[in-house]
Design a protein around this motif. Sequence first.
Motif, mmCIF file in Angstrom:
data_model
loop_
_atom_site.group_PDB
_atom_site.id
_atom_site.type_symbol
_atom_site.label_atom_id
_atom_site.label_comp_id
_atom_site.label_asym_id
_atom_site.label_seq_id
_atom_site.Cartn_x
_atom_site.Cartn_y
_atom_site.Cartn_z
ATOM 1 N N PRO A 1 -5.457 -17.949 -18.863
ATOM 2 C CA PRO A 1 -6.431 -17.456 -17.925
ATOM 3 C C PRO A 1 -5.747 -15.926 -17.466
ATOM 4 N N PRO A 2 -6.583 -15.212 -16.995
ATOM 5 C CA PRO A 2 -6.072 -13.852 -16.408
ATOM 6 C C PRO A 2 -5.513 -14.211 -15.033
ATOM 7 N N ALA A 3 -4.384 -13.347 -14.638
ATOM 8 C CA ALA A 3 -3.873 -13.183 -13.469
ATOM 9 C C ALA A 3 -4.661 -12.984 -12.592
ATOM 10 N N THR A 4 -4.261 -13.446 -11.199
ATOM 11 C CA THR A 4 -5.355 -13.151 -9.956
ATOM 12 C C THR A 4 -4.315 -12.052 -9.096
ATOM 13 N N SER A 5 -3.532 -11.399 -9.537
ATOM 14 C CA SER A 5 -3.287 -10.048 -8.749
ATOM 15 C C SER A 5 -3.113 -8.988 -9.652
ATOM 16 N N ALA A 6 -2.894 -8.024 -9.148
ATOM 17 C CA ALA A 6 -2.981 -6.748 -10.164
ATOM 18 C C ALA A 6 -2.400 -5.400 -9.082
ATOM 19 N N VAL B 1 0.750 -0.931 -0.174
ATOM 20 C CA VAL B 1 0.045 -0.026 -0.068
ATOM 21 C C VAL B 1 0.797 1.237 0.096
ATOM 22 N N THR B 2 0.481 2.229 -0.887
ATOM 23 C CA THR B 2 1.190 3.396 -1.010
ATOM 24 C C THR B 2 0.188 4.623 -0.903
ATOM 25 N N SER B 3 0.798 5.775 -1.141
ATOM 26 C CA SER B 3 0.018 6.984 -1.036
ATOM 27 C C SER B 3 -1.118 7.041 -2.153
ATOM 28 N N THR B 4 -0.916 6.179 -3.245
ATOM 29 C CA THR B 4 -1.568 6.310 -4.471
ATOM 30 C C THR B 4 -2.051 4.990 -5.225
ATOM 31 N N GLY B 5 -1.610 3.899 -4.403
ATOM 32 C CA GLY B 5 -2.172 2.624 -4.931
ATOM 33 C C GLY B 5 -1.844 1.555 -4.012
ATOM 34 N N ALA B 6 -2.132 0.287 -4.350
ATOM 35 C CA ALA B 6 -1.892 -0.936 -3.484
ATOM 36 C C ALA B 6 -2.015 -2.210 -4.300
ATOM 37 N N THR B 7 -1.402 -3.334 -4.238
ATOM 38 C CA THR B 7 -1.653 -4.626 -4.781
ATOM 39 C C THR B 7 -2.507 -5.546 -4.287
ATOM 40 N N LEU B 8 -3.499 -5.786 -5.089
ATOM 41 C CA LEU B 8 -4.474 -6.843 -4.702
ATOM 42 C C LEU B 8 -4.261 -8.237 -5.135
ATOM 43 N N LYS B 9 -4.454 -9.247 -4.361
ATOM 44 C CA LYS B 9 -4.325 -10.900 -4.865
ATOM 45 C C LYS B 9 -5.401 -11.383 -4.097
ATOM 46 N N TRP B 10 -6.005 -12.204 -5.204
ATOM 47 C CA TRP B 10 -7.406 -12.870 -5.058
ATOM 48 C C TRP B 10 -7.221 -14.405 -5.383
ATOM 49 N N GLY B 11 -8.216 -15.466 -4.799
ATOM 50 C CA GLY B 11 -8.425 -16.619 -5.224
ATOM 51 C C GLY B 11 -9.184 -16.662 -6.555
ATOM 52 N N ALA B 12 -8.611 -17.638 -7.440
ATOM 53 C CA ALA B 12 -9.115 -17.795 -8.773
ATOM 54 C C ALA B 12 -10.640 -18.217 -8.796
ATOM 55 N N SER B 13 -11.197 -17.746 -9.584
ATOM 56 C CA SER B 13 -12.696 -18.079 -10.107
ATOM 57 C C SER B 13 -12.641 -19.461 -10.953
ATOM 58 N N THR B 14 -13.669 -19.977 -10.681
ATOM 59 C CA THR B 14 -13.935 -21.271 -11.634
ATOM 60 C C THR B 14 -15.264 -20.936 -12.711
ATOM 61 N N ASP B 15 -14.904 -21.587 -13.880
ATOM 62 C CA ASP B 15 -16.222 -21.493 -14.811
ATOM 63 C C ASP B 15 -15.946 -22.733 -15.736
ATOM 64 N N ASP B 16 -16.988 -22.897 -16.520
ATOM 65 C CA ASP B 16 -17.132 -24.403 -17.206
ATOM 66 C C ASP B 16 -16.387 -24.021 -18.536
ATOM 67 N N LYS B 17 -16.377 -22.905 -19.123
ATOM 68 C CA LYS B 17 -15.857 -22.766 -20.111
ATOM 69 C C LYS B 17 -14.665 -21.806 -20.182
ATOM 70 N N GLY B 18 -14.441 -21.337 -18.885
ATOM 71 C CA GLY B 18 -13.284 -20.358 -18.442
ATOM 72 C C GLY B 18 -13.280 -18.888 -18.374
#
Length: 813
Positions: free
Chosen positions: A440-445, A403-420
């Motif tokens: 698939p897309p990354a799970t952090s940003a 966490v900074t004064s203008t941002g932060a890094t988020l990380k989350w658990g992957a979602s599941t889907d039948d087709k992706g």
Amino acid sequence: MTDRQQYGRAAGVALAATGLVLAALAAPPAASAAATRYEAESATVTLGAVESNHTGHSGTGFVNGDNVVGSSVEFTVNATGAGTAVIGIRYANGTALDRPGDVTVNGAVVAAARSFPSTGTWDDWTTATVTAPVGAGTNRIELTSTSANGLPNLDYLDVDVTAPTTDYQAEDAVLAQAAVATNHTGFTGTGFVDYTNAAGGSVEFTVGAATAGSTALVFRYANAGTADRPLDIAVNGTVVAAGVSFPPTADWNTWATKTVNVDLAAGTNRIRATATGPDGGPNLDRLRVGAGADTTPPSRPGTPACSAIGPNGLTLAWGAATDNVGVSAYDIYEHGNKLAEAPGDTTTRQLTGLSPATTYNLTVIARDAAGNASPASVAIDCTTAPSTDPLPGRPGTPTVSAVTSTGATLKWGASTDDKGVVAYEIRSGSAVLGTVTGTPPATSAAVTGLACDAPFTLTVVAKDTAGGYSPPSAPVSFTTGACTADGGVPGSPATLSGGWTVPWGVYWMPDGKSALVTERDSFKVYTLTTGGTKTQVGTVPNAVTTDGEGGLLGVAVDPNWSTDHYVYFMHTASEGNRIVRMTFNGSSLTGYTVLLQGIQKNRYHNGGRLLFGPDGYLYASTGDAQTSNQAQDKNSLNGKILRLTTDGKPAPGNPFGNYVYSYGHRNPQGLAFDRNGRLWEAEFGDSKRDELNLIKPGANYGWPVCEGTCSTAGMTNPKASWPVNEASPSGIAIVRNVVYMAALRGERMWRIPISGDTENVGTPTSYYVGTYGRLRTVSKVPGQDQLWLTTTNADNNGGAADGADKIFKITIG
């Protein structure tokens, strides 16, 4: 209010004609500036009578012919010279029967048994458009019934006469980085010109003009593949149309036309078409030069309707528009953003790539080859079906780090889907702060551009291949670091005044104790004091809505108000957008003087901001009226920043000797001067990038060639830009060398620091994301480090009830 006028539909039929064809089948030469109207009640009537017992006619009445063979109406039509006449026949037929008639010109039958099918009722009028040669001077145009049903009721003829055109073959022109070729079919003359696949290739025609004036240049071209191949069009060494689009055709054997309106000098003119992109220019067959530019827009398309609605698409159909030359395309808009287009000879379009269970507000605009755009059709709401595809699973609970004064890094658990899963969106409420894509897309940003020393609660949503969204993840909360920015930062908004409905313009009175505030859709004007006292002082007359973004827009107070009591408004009127002046004595508005009109309007893209500069002149922002080529036309008032005197004249020193100060704008609504007297501007993009620009006199800001930053020569790049879902900016204000920008779709206020006295800006950061909804106007309080910020949640995009909008006061600390 929505215009519910219905349009009749005229069926196209084959004509047994000599020298006359339906405009939809073969376009005539370029039209002159305006048609001449000939009322049927003033014509010579045989076996019929003038009546007025039905509604919707023009003039004093219409002609009702007897139901016999041979009833007729003969019009006397004057032409200044021989040429081709585009004839619009306005009629009504309230029966189910066709009422055909012969059309003759000067006694010769040029269309036998021309069909005039039903229009629905006798109060529904439509126009059948045909073309025919006429002579110089007086011409007789007669319609004669050929069946026992007689003619339809006839209201008028609109006749537009153009002189013959002259063709110039590209293979006879002067070529640079281009060569004559014959390896494709369908060209005219002895060949065509194939540009080298590089910028800089050119074809220069030598064209004669009997007199000086506006002229239509019609380029015939082919372009296979998927790349646009834009050309700069120069007349006698001056670029008059930059980056003109020459989009793909079906293949190299399929030829299309592109019309550009220019001014030619009497005598010899050099017309050069120069490739501006790495793909070079299209294959160029010929240049057709007409006697007059086509400035007549198509009629309004009929009300759209949706069918074949699925989760990700639907079929849109609409009533055909008419045009004096011919409709070349239909543009389909969702609110102010273009979704798709269709060829001019079709009235349906399948829309794909839509989101399930989502309402789309759709309108259709007709466009001709010269780029003239019709009024927008009636808007309809179409809601896609719910998806039958299972939604993605809920992403895992996010965690926060760095966490900074203008941002932060988020990380989350992957979602599941039948087709992706194809994307994750990081959201603050309904506002999107960032999107992660991939397979698939990354799970952090990293989330950037956040306000300093501010609390945030974010969630993550997954999107699948069918466009379905998962439930939001569990929220994660954090507070950004301490503020260190120069120029101060905005504090928490405090409600100054409520009960507003789309407050649009805010302009301060000289004493700094109160401001004038306009309401867009009610046309009302109020004073609002720094203490929050709200008082209506009048209504601007002659204002109308567009069922979109038109109405009563900007307001400005004369720098010499204490002596002249003048105030200025920009508003939509019946014929277009106007800049007007009124007298305000401190308690009421009186008088009404039009300073400038002829600024075209449409449902969206009306611009509207007014601002006095340090030089004492009035600056006004105008949109392109959903006719993008106007932005590049320096003789058009649309897609511009204008600069004018307080009596409505072009300001001295304007770069082109007219009202235009800068051009190449799509829909600018934010204007503010910095401490060095430089003008900054905020502008809506189409579907890619919104812009913050530093305005310089005579500069070209790129639209429609560029949206955001581009490398096209002669185009001025923005100082900052954003994805349209993060901004869609309207008003701006500058406090302590920092630009504050209100965002509508982005539902936030952006803070953009100017880097000292340079022309650069620092890193933008956003405030109040998703907290107050759609933000329209931000204004600096005179003598204070404070802002007023208005919402427009009660507009047609926000959907809130009338009176739901507020004006906030914000202190810069």
